[in-house]
Design a protein around this motif. Structure first.
Motif, PDB file in Angstrom:
ATOM      1  N   ASN A 123       0.944  -1.136   0.014  1.00 19.73           N
ATOM      2  CA  ASN A 123      -0.210   0.004  -0.124  1.00 19.73           C
ATOM      3  C   ASN A 123       0.794   1.389   0.023  1.00 19.73           C
ATOM      4  OD1 ASN A 123       0.879   0.082   2.716  1.00 19.73           O
ATOM      5  ND2 ASN A 123      -0.872   0.649   3.515  1.00 19.73           N
ATOM      6  N   TRP A 124       0.315   2.447   0.036  1.00 24.70           N
ATOM      7  CA  TRP A 124       1.068   3.752  -0.394  1.00 24.70           C
ATOM      8  C   TRP A 124       1.959   4.011   0.739  1.00 24.70           C
ATOM      9  CZ3 TRP A 124       1.016   7.843   2.980  1.00 24.70           C
ATOM     10  CH2 TRP A 124      -0.066   8.007   4.105  1.00 24.70           C
ATOM     11  N   SER A 125       1.713   3.591   1.999  1.00 26.98           N
ATOM     12  CA  SER A 125       2.494   3.767   3.146  1.00 26.98           C
ATOM     13  C   SER A 125       3.555   3.048   3.591  1.00 26.98           C
ATOM     14  CB  SER A 125       1.384   4.358   4.518  1.00 26.98           C
ATOM     15  OG  SER A 125       0.979   3.005   4.962  1.00 26.98           O
ATOM     16  N   GLY A 126       3.407   1.647   3.068  1.00 21.36           N
ATOM     17  CA  GLY A 126       4.401   0.697   3.246  1.00 21.36           C
ATOM     18  C   GLY A 126       4.138  -0.130   4.385  1.00 21.36           C
ATOM     19  N   ASP A 127       2.878  -0.195   5.014  1.00 20.61           N
ATOM     20  CA  ASP A 127       2.533  -1.023   6.131  1.00 20.61           C
ATOM     21  C   ASP A 127       1.691  -2.061   5.854  1.00 20.61           C
ATOM     22  OD1 ASP A 127       0.053   1.163   7.993  1.00 20.61           O
ATOM     23  OD2 ASP A 127       0.471   0.568   5.801  1.00 20.61           O
ATOM     24  N   ARG A 128       1.420  -2.339   4.532  1.00 20.09           N
ATOM     25  CA  ARG A 128       0.579  -3.414   4.303  1.00 20.09           C
ATOM     26  C   ARG A 128       1.210  -3.954   3.157  1.00 20.09           C
ATOM     27  NH1 ARG A 128      -5.687  -1.873   3.851  1.00 20.09           N
ATOM     28  NH2 ARG A 128      -5.791  -4.141   3.881  1.00 20.09           N
ATOM     29  N   ALA A 129       1.334  -5.492   2.913  1.00 19.83           N
ATOM     30  CA  ALA A 129       1.986  -5.916   1.849  1.00 19.83           C
ATOM     31  C   ALA A 129       1.237  -7.368   1.699  1.00 19.83           C
ATOM     32  CB  ALA A 129       3.373  -6.178   2.176  1.00 19.83           C
ATOM     33  N   ARG A 130       1.349  -7.756   0.296  1.00 22.99           N
ATOM     34  CA  ARG A 130       0.746  -9.213   0.099  1.00 22.99           C
ATOM     35  C   ARG A 130       1.764  -9.787  -0.997  1.00 22.99           C
ATOM     36  NH1 ARG A 130      -4.254  -6.473   0.278  1.00 22.99           N
ATOM     37  NH2 ARG A 130      -5.700  -7.442   1.634  1.00 22.99           N
ATOM     38  N   TYR A 131       1.841 -11.191  -0.923  1.00 22.37           N
ATOM     39  CA  TYR A 131       2.725 -11.802  -1.831  1.00 22.37           C
ATOM     40  C   TYR A 131       1.911 -13.250  -2.347  1.00 22.37           C
ATOM     41  CZ  TYR A 131       6.441  -9.359   0.788  1.00 22.37           C
ATOM     42  OH  TYR A 131       6.917  -8.364   1.534  1.00 22.37           O
ATOM     43  N   SER A 132       2.534 -13.452  -3.514  1.00 19.71           N
ATOM     44  CA  SER A 132       1.846 -14.744  -4.040  1.00 19.71           C
ATOM     45  C   SER A 132       2.419 -16.114  -3.400  1.00 19.71           C
ATOM     46  CB  SER A 132       2.541 -14.814  -5.449  1.00 19.71           C
ATOM     47  OG  SER A 132       3.791 -15.162  -5.675  1.00 19.71           O
ATOM     48  N   ASP A 133       1.984 -17.207  -3.256  1.00 19.61           N
ATOM     49  CA  ASP A 133       2.127 -18.216  -2.597  1.00 19.61           C
ATOM     50  C   ASP A 133       3.518 -18.643  -2.739  1.00 19.61           C
ATOM     51  OD1 ASP A 133      -1.068 -19.791  -2.104  1.00 19.61           O
ATOM     52  OD2 ASP A 133      -0.103 -18.263  -1.077  1.00 19.61           O
ATOM     53  N   SER A 134       3.556 -18.709  -4.192  1.00 20.35           N
ATOM     54  CA  SER A 134       4.978 -18.987  -4.825  1.00 20.35           C
ATOM     55  C   SER A 134       6.541 -18.250  -4.195  1.00 20.35           C
ATOM     56  CB  SER A 134       5.165 -18.965  -6.270  1.00 20.35           C
ATOM     57  OG  SER A 134       4.832 -17.523  -6.770  1.00 20.35           O
TER      58      SER A 134
END
Length: 126
Positions: free
Chosen positions: A52-63
């Motif tokens: 997200n814009w502030s850098g406090d949320r992230a997601r990743y692919s399972d791989s």
């Protein structure tokens, strides 16, 4: 709008590491959620990670979960992808992308991104 330029790709052996950078210019970088995608030959573009814009949320692919880390420095207008424990199947062209869409679980979809870089090649040798 924002212009995006990726760098940091290259050839690395299995188990090695690389850090990709994506530098943005133009409209305020912090207005955007950012994503990394990759495309291997003959395959569709696939989600890797986003933030997200502030850098406090992230997601990743399972791989890539547990091996790759996305981060950003809005003061430098740059987003990074730290890649470790690389595998041959990570070989692809890696793209960064920017979106003004509100950060959500749907941002694994490439069609939700407004701006794209030109890509940087990552090749992992076995």
């Amino acid at each position: 709008q924002v212009q995006l330029v990726e760098s940091g790709g290259g050839l690395v052996q299995t188990g090695g590491s690389l850090r990709l950078s994506c530098a943005g210019s133009g409209r305020s970088f912090s207005d955007y959620a950012m994503g990394w995608f990759r495309q291997a030959p003959g395959k569709e573009r696939a989600f890797v990670a986003n933030m997200n814009w502030s850098g406090d949320r992230a997601r990743y692919s399972d791989s890539v979960k547990g091996r790759f880390t996305i981060s950003r420095d809005n003061a430098k207008n740059t987003v990074y992808l730290q890649m470790t424990s690389l595998k041959p199947e990570d070989t692809a062209v890696y793209y960064c992308a920017a979106t003004t869409t509100t950060y959500s679980g749907r941002l694994h979809l490439p069609e939700l991104y407004d701006y794209w870089g030109q890509g940087t090649q990552v090749t992992v040798s076995s």
